[in-house]
Design a protein around this motif. Sequence first.
Motif, short mmCIF file in Angstrom:
data_model
loop_
_atom_site.label_atom_id
_atom_site.label_comp_id
_atom_site.label_asym_id
_atom_site.label_seq_id
_atom_site.Cartn_x
_atom_site.Cartn_y
_atom_site.Cartn_z
N ARG A 1 0.44 -5.25 61.48
CA ARG A 1 0.57 -6.66 61.10
C ARG A 1 -0.58 -7.09 60.22
NH1 ARG A 1 1.08 -9.31 66.70
NH2 ARG A 1 0.22 -11.15 65.68
N ILE A 2 -1.78 -6.58 60.50
CA ILE A 2 -2.94 -6.94 59.65
C ILE A 2 -2.67 -6.49 58.23
CG2 ILE A 2 -5.38 -6.50 59.22
CD1 ILE A 2 -5.78 -6.23 62.23
N ARG A 3 -2.19 -5.25 58.11
CA ARG A 3 -1.95 -4.72 56.76
C ARG A 3 -0.92 -5.57 56.03
NH1 ARG A 3 -1.64 0.48 59.94
NH2 ARG A 3 -3.84 1.05 60.11
N LYS A 4 0.12 -6.04 56.73
CA LYS A 4 1.19 -6.80 56.09
C LYS A 4 0.83 -8.27 55.87
CE LYS A 4 5.35 -6.49 57.80
NZ LYS A 4 6.30 -6.09 58.88
N HIS A 5 0.17 -8.88 56.84
CA HIS A 5 -0.12 -10.32 56.76
C HIS A 5 -1.61 -10.58 56.75
CE1 HIS A 5 4.10 -11.20 57.60
NE2 HIS A 5 4.05 -10.37 58.61
N SER A 6 -2.36 -9.87 55.90
CA SER A 6 -3.81 -10.02 55.94
C SER A 6 -4.21 -11.48 55.73
CB SER A 6 -4.48 -9.14 54.89
OG SER A 6 -4.14 -9.59 53.61
N LYS A 7 -3.42 -12.21 54.96
CA LYS A 7 -3.79 -13.59 54.67
C LYS A 7 -3.80 -14.44 55.94
CE LYS A 7 -2.38 -17.52 51.91
NZ LYS A 7 -1.29 -18.03 51.08
N ARG A 8 -2.76 -14.28 56.78
CA ARG A 8 -2.72 -15.07 58.01
C ARG A 8 -3.93 -14.77 58.89
NH1 ARG A 8 2.43 -14.28 60.99
NH2 ARG A 8 3.29 -15.89 59.61
N PHE A 9 -4.27 -13.49 59.03
CA PHE A 9 -5.40 -13.13 59.88
C PHE A 9 -6.70 -13.68 59.29
CE2 PHE A 9 -2.33 -10.20 61.60
CZ PHE A 9 -2.68 -10.13 62.92
N ARG A 10 -6.86 -13.53 57.96
CA ARG A 10 -8.06 -14.04 57.30
C ARG A 10 -8.18 -15.55 57.50
NH1 ARG A 10 -11.57 -16.05 56.12
NH2 ARG A 10 -12.95 -16.07 54.33
N THR A 11 -7.05 -16.26 57.47
CA THR A 11 -7.09 -17.72 57.62
C THR A 11 -7.37 -18.12 59.07
OG1 THR A 11 -5.29 -17.73 56.01
CG2 THR A 11 -5.82 -19.84 57.07
N LEU A 12 -6.68 -17.47 59.99
CA LEU A 12 -6.79 -17.93 61.38
C LEU A 12 -8.03 -17.38 62.07
CD1 LEU A 12 -3.02 -17.78 62.36
CD2 LEU A 12 -4.39 -19.80 61.93
N GLY A 13 -8.62 -16.32 61.51
CA GLY A 13 -9.94 -15.92 61.98
C GLY A 13 -9.98 -14.92 63.12
N ALA A 14 -11.22 -14.67 63.57
CA ALA A 14 -11.46 -13.64 64.59
C ALA A 14 -10.82 -14.00 65.92
CB ALA A 14 -12.97 -13.43 64.78
N ASP A 15 -10.70 -15.29 66.23
CA ASP A 15 -10.11 -15.68 67.51
C ASP A 15 -8.60 -15.40 67.52
OD1 ASP A 15 -10.08 -17.54 65.50
OD2 ASP A 15 -10.16 -19.29 66.81
N TYR A 16 -7.94 -15.54 66.35
CA TYR A 16 -6.53 -15.20 66.28
C TYR A 16 -6.34 -13.69 66.44
CZ TYR A 16 -1.75 -14.72 64.58
OH TYR A 16 -0.43 -14.41 64.48
N LEU A 17 -7.24 -12.92 65.83
CA LEU A 17 -7.16 -11.47 65.95
C LEU A 17 -7.36 -11.06 67.43
CD1 LEU A 17 -7.00 -8.64 64.84
CD2 LEU A 17 -9.33 -8.82 64.02
N ALA A 18 -8.32 -11.71 68.07
CA ALA A 18 -8.54 -11.42 69.50
C ALA A 18 -7.30 -11.77 70.31
CB ALA A 18 -9.75 -12.21 70.01
N PHE A 19 -6.68 -12.91 69.99
CA PHE A 19 -5.45 -13.28 70.67
C PHE A 19 -4.40 -12.19 70.50
CE2 PHE A 19 -1.26 -14.63 69.15
CZ PHE A 19 -0.63 -14.85 70.37
N ALA A 20 -4.25 -11.71 69.25
CA ALA A 20 -3.20 -10.72 68.97
C ALA A 20 -3.40 -9.48 69.85
CB ALA A 20 -3.21 -10.34 67.50
N LEU A 21 -4.68 -9.07 70.04
CA LEU A 21 -4.94 -7.89 70.86
C LEU A 21 -4.66 -8.19 72.34
CD1 LEU A 21 -8.26 -6.68 69.18
CD2 LEU A 21 -5.94 -5.86 68.77
#
Lengths: 350, 350, 350, 350, 350
Positions: A152-172
């Motif tokens: 998902r990061i590879r496909k939607h890097s923009k969303r992750f970059r916008t929503l930040g490290a806390d969104y990435l932590a949520f995803a995990l």
Amino acid sequence: MLKRKEDIGLSPYELKFRGLHRSGDIRMTLFEIDFEKVNESTIRSVEELLPYKNSETLIWLNIDGLHDEKLMGELVGTLQIPADILSDVMEPGTRPQMEEFDNGLFVSIKMMELNEGKNRVSVDNLSLVVMDNLLVTFQEEKSDLFNPVRERIRKHSKRFRTLGADYLAFALLDVVIDNYIFILGGLGEKIENLENEMIMDPGRETLKIINLLKRELSNLGRYIRPAREMIIGLVKSESDFIAPVNEKHYKELQDNINQAVELLDYYRELLYDELNIYHSSMSTRLSDIMALLTIFSVIFIPLTFIVGVYGMNFDNIPELHWRYGYFIVWGVMLLIAIGMLWYFKKRKWF
Amino acid sequence: MLKRKEDIGLSPYELKFRGLHRSGDIRMTLFEIDFEKVNESTIRSVEELLPYKNSETLIWLNIDGLHDEKLMGELVGTLQIPADILSDVMEPGTRPQMEEFDNGLFVSIKMMELNEGKNRVSVDNLSLVVMDNLLVTFQEEKSDLFNPVRERIRKHSKRFRTLGADYLAFALLDVVIDNYIFILGGLGEKIENLENEMIMDPGRETLKIINLLKRELSNLGRYIRPAREMIIGLVKSESDFIAPVNEKHYKELQDNINQAVELLDYYRELLYDELNIYHSSMSTRLSDIMALLTIFSVIFIPLTFIVGVYGMNFDNIPELHWRYGYFIVWGVMLLIAIGMLWYFKKRKWF
Amino acid sequence: MLKRKEDIGLSPYELKFRGLHRSGDIRMTLFEIDFEKVNESTIRSVEELLPYKNSETLIWLNIDGLHDEKLMGELVGTLQIPADILSDVMEPGTRPQMEEFDNGLFVSIKMMELNEGKNRVSVDNLSLVVMDNLLVTFQEEKSDLFNPVRERIRKHSKRFRTLGADYLAFALLDVVIDNYIFILGGLGEKIENLENEMIMDPGRETLKIINLLKRELSNLGRYIRPAREMIIGLVKSESDFIAPVNEKHYKELQDNINQAVELLDYYRELLYDELNIYHSSMSTRLSDIMALLTIFSVIFIPLTFIVGVYGMNFDNIPELHWRYGYFIVWGVMLLIAIGMLWYFKKRKWF
Amino acid sequence: MLKRKEDIGLSPYELKFRGLHRSGDIRMTLFEIDFEKVNESTIRSVEELLPYKNSETLIWLNIDGLHDEKLMGELVGTLQIPADILSDVMEPGTRPQMEEFDNGLFVSIKMMELNEGKNRVSVDNLSLVVMDNLLVTFQEEKSDLFNPVRERIRKHSKRFRTLGADYLAFALLDVVIDNYIFILGGLGEKIENLENEMIMDPGRETLKIINLLKRELSNLGRYIRPAREMIIGLVKSESDFIAPVNEKHYKELQDNINQAVELLDYYRELLYDELNIYHSSMSTRLSDIMALLTIFSVIFIPLTFIVGVYGMNFDNIPELHWRYGYFIVWGVMLLIAIGMLWYFKKRKWF
Amino acid sequence: MLKRKEDIGLSPYELKFRGLHRSGDIRMTLFEIDFEKVNESTIRSVEELLPYKNSETLIWLNIDGLHDEKLMGELVGTLQIPADILSDVMEPGTRPQMEEFDNGLFVSIKMMELNEGKNRVSVDNLSLVVMDNLLVTFQEEKSDLFNPVRERIRKHSKRFRTLGADYLAFALLDVVIDNYIFILGGLGEKIENLENEMIMDPGRETLKIINLLKRELSNLGRYIRPAREMIIGLVKSESDFIAPVNEKHYKELQDNINQAVELLDYYRELLYDELNIYHSSMSTRLSDIMALLTIFSVIFIPLTFIVGVYGMNFDNIPELHWRYGYFIVWGVMLLIAIGMLWYFKKRKWF
């Protein structure tokens, strides 16, 4: 195993690995996520991290292996993660917990993975350190669990970059909890199948299987229940390191972990009911056996007595010399047997 | 079934149907409610919704079928329902939940319907999106459950128009929860009848029926208990999308769902008591069987021994040659039997 | 033992020892901790404390033995510890508790130590009085439990001097709670081993061992559960005598004690399951015994009846004079036996 | 019975009677309470109420019978009681609840009355609407329960007039809850007597009585527990319609209902213990029966074998021709029997 | 007994004694406590109290006997204790409660006293009314429980005079709760002794004793649990009638009552375990009995059959005429018996 004698009284600032598996190399993988592109690389020393510090991109550093005490010390210096946080990271037996520190948020949770070949669940500790534009994750063993997130990061890097490290932590964390439900679901299917099987024919194996499933379930509960407590604490903490835009995702995490706990309780109840059914069927079986024994005994005991009477060798037993004595005795015995059977029928013993 | 492997790690923004029933057309019905009149129509595309947007009337859009991912995407664009909300709508296995978003309120609950012909309960997920003057409801299958509400809209359009989309949502939720109580009531009647039957004659079938009812009850509990949690959360949230004038209705919902949970607990207790009665009656039966066996055995065992003694072939057994030996033995045996019976009578064994 | 009649109605200000072990000398050891160096000494009277009062160093005074009422009175005068606090210190049966007073914080907890030689757990009461730059600890008996902390003080005197008496108190409490987990871990290993053993061969000894372990576990629970309550109270109190920098350590204490309580509950559940397995295996054994008895009885009872019939001494029993009568009877009896065996096989009794 | 199919989806504003007993006239009695005197009258139509509106006196209107939908509609108009409140009044199966509305407070509770002749408890729904200087109470059936309150009004009209409609409501609720405790007390006495009886002689009837009492108790619990919840909500609400001077009375209500719930729990525990005693005594009985059977069998089985041996017809059995063979066999058999008895004595089987 | 029919519907302001023991004189003792000296006297009428009103000394008035309704009425007038408080005092069956009123604090608790001669616990209701410099206590029967407090007042009158009526009330409550623990301790010792006894030899008496102790324990719980609730309410209320300097004492009360409740739970668990041990040992006994019966039966049943065979009187049984037929049969029978024994040994049946 829970606590080694030599680890009692350790300083909370001491970077000492408290787990068992010391072997294997440490592996550090790095995702540099920008609006348009994603850079993936493997690094070998902490120094390679320096250029990424304070960069505008979102960095995810994943570290597999916790036993390199020197490396951990360098992380304190380079990334300003406090030593007492890293000391917790190096204790794989720790309880799921969350702690805010000056420049970040520390979360730890148990990760469960079903090894489908071996049909058993492996448990690993996942530690997450959420900072500004930086997420560091620690595991003891490398795992494929997070591949869908990497995708998902590879496909939607923009969303992750916008929503930040806390969104990435949520995803995990979301993947971790989805796996709880997936594993519970598999176990639950076995439990539900067992119930159907039992109605057919509760064999002796059933009890062993029930006890095994019960053990497995209560083992899962050991990890899932404290995880729920931690997630609820995380949502309640209203930490500055979780952006308001991401709060709803964390609330959804809470819903998911609640669902997992409800499943735990539901399956536990099912197993408990199955145990009861098993015991009932066993006691019905015992009761049936006894009823048969009693019917046979009660019918034949008086008959055997009667034939014994006429086997006695007294000189003077008048009946023995009656012409139809033998046949009269047979008649009496038949009457007794029929009477008994009628009585048992009436009492519904067979 | 609970969680498919391929759905682990999905983005919370991804509009992907996560249920099983992909077949069937999507059906969209529209109620346009004004003070004086009600327009009912069926629409085929999202574009037909455009004229109703920002109209002064109250709109209720009901969508049966969740698997059209393209349609859902258009709803995001046309009605500004956030993608993460619709992503939850498309997960029929979701837990009852509520979530406020910028311009509305999202509620999801399990709907239960008794198919009287087949005598079984079907479960469907009902999602409600409450916005200004607009209510969108989603179900997987078409249901007749809401017909009484449709009738009330036609008769009292003015009240619905005045009280708004939140009152309409309440009316639907009220029907859902009334159905819980209705279904529970039916199950409860069976449970109470069983109790009366058991006092008469607890047959072997009883246990199977008890276990079946228990299973059914705990299945209902799986849906009703989380629904209560959700309703309580809804009342506590004091959402802006529930007008003060309608708050009391939502409190009544809470009372109703509490009543449902109390019924669950009461019936569960009844079933538990019935199970105990069954087991007691089974163990009394075993005890009776054993008592009978023992009475017979204990009376006849010594008698059989005695007749055995005089069946021995020793050359020298003086009693055998007594004139009334045979009759004396009979007398002794009768005395023994009467003594035993007196003893058992005294110990209340029969 | 819990409460002696003569201790009912004692004034909360009365310095009277309420424990049992009055023997032994009082031993007072003193640590004077400065940034650079640590002085260790043993003192004999309270007066020797005077030079340390209001010094810039951190003082840890450890007192082993609680029964010297005169000494306690002098502590009131010299260190301004209130009499009602010291009155609690002198009650070794007290519940874990915390209390703030004007110039300090009082904490009491149960300390458990595994005497590995004797394989039993000794319990002692630990009282801590945290004041500015001064920690006073009281125990009834001397213990080696805190040696690792003493070692750490010698090595990192600067950290202790900087973080103060509350950090030192945390370090001691941490050791106490780590010991809870260590002892629980040992007990838990026995419980888990027992489970494996049971699947092999649940002997009669097993029940005694289960009951013993249960007793031990519930004994640990008596000390650990109230300790948790106390620790939670301590964290919630936000006392002025716990510096903000040390609060996170106290939160970690809470995590650790929570882990201990979860272990307690998990092991209790395991033991409960083991008890169930034991009972199931016992009732299966009874059921097997009964089945064997029944098979034998039911087969032989009619046969014995038949041979009895032809042992009767009637003058006129035609079958006795048939040529192959004896062999025909054998044939009939074999048929009956085979029929019975076939029936039991069908019902899966063996 | 709980919920009729045709009542699902009713509007919360619809004045439709949802109970079963439609027969009987509606009876309206009126108390006009002033400082010095009390007027009692029976009215036949709502219009007769008009002169009492806004009077300076305290009015208590009691309505027996809920099924007159027209009358209820007139109450909406005349007394400004909202339609949704009266809709709840007309649902006798409702849960105990409280609701504040613009100009009053609505409370509903289950009323229990012991019909001493028939020795059974009748349950009715009591609805109270507390407004300024006006209390309206609704019951399905006329009851004598409130006669002591009527008496007190006649004697102390001044206190009621001063303390207002909320004090009058308290007085009625107090009677309702005192009746709970009275009925529980009667049931409790039966339960306690049963215990004494059981220690003497736990007959087969006992189990039926225990199950009956259990059923009755859990039936009471169904009404008492939700009533407690309602009373607690009432106290917490700090409604404007309960004057500060009367708050303490409502707190006392809470104490009383708490006492009722504690009694429920205590009696339930007693019953549970009695059930255990019954089962223990049953299993002891079974064990005694088996012990007797075993003693007899084990003694006589080898003896019967021995006499069988010497009943065999072999040509060559030397012992048969010994002079004292018969007496020696008797001696051996006596020795065996005594040995067995000694063994059983040692194992404490009798 | 719990609630008499004639007490239902009593006004909360009515001074009517609701207990059973109306006999005996009312006894009023008075302590006048000043900094330097203590005056003790017995008074006979309420008028004698007048000189003490508004005095600078601390007054403790203890009243034994609650049934003098006239006296209570005078207390309302003389001491301004509200009638509804005294109405509660006159209800000895009341639940432990606390209530603040305009000029004081009302507390009621159950007092337990072990009559060592008769070895049974007597329960009395203690009511305390705490006002400025005045404490009034009410009991139904005179008790010696508070003698240690009286002694302390005589010795430390200054402390009591300084700390006031709330400290005096604490001292009395402390004695009450210490007595709970003392009585629990005595019961607990019996429970623990029973456990040791049981491991030796669980006789039939054990069950009766366990049930007796269980009953006693749950009876204590009825008084101790609500007392805890009351004490917690008292601490939380932060009443103006408890001076800040005395708050810590009330917190200690809370610790003590919590300890009592923990003891209750611990002993209850012990008793439950003992019951399980008893049942296990009973079922082991049954299993042992059955095993013995089975071993005997299964060995002798086929042997008895064999000897029966050769007791038959057929003309043609070849074996009977073999020379060593009799000895061959013995050999066969021995082989069968040894085979059986070996089989049982292998299955560990003895």
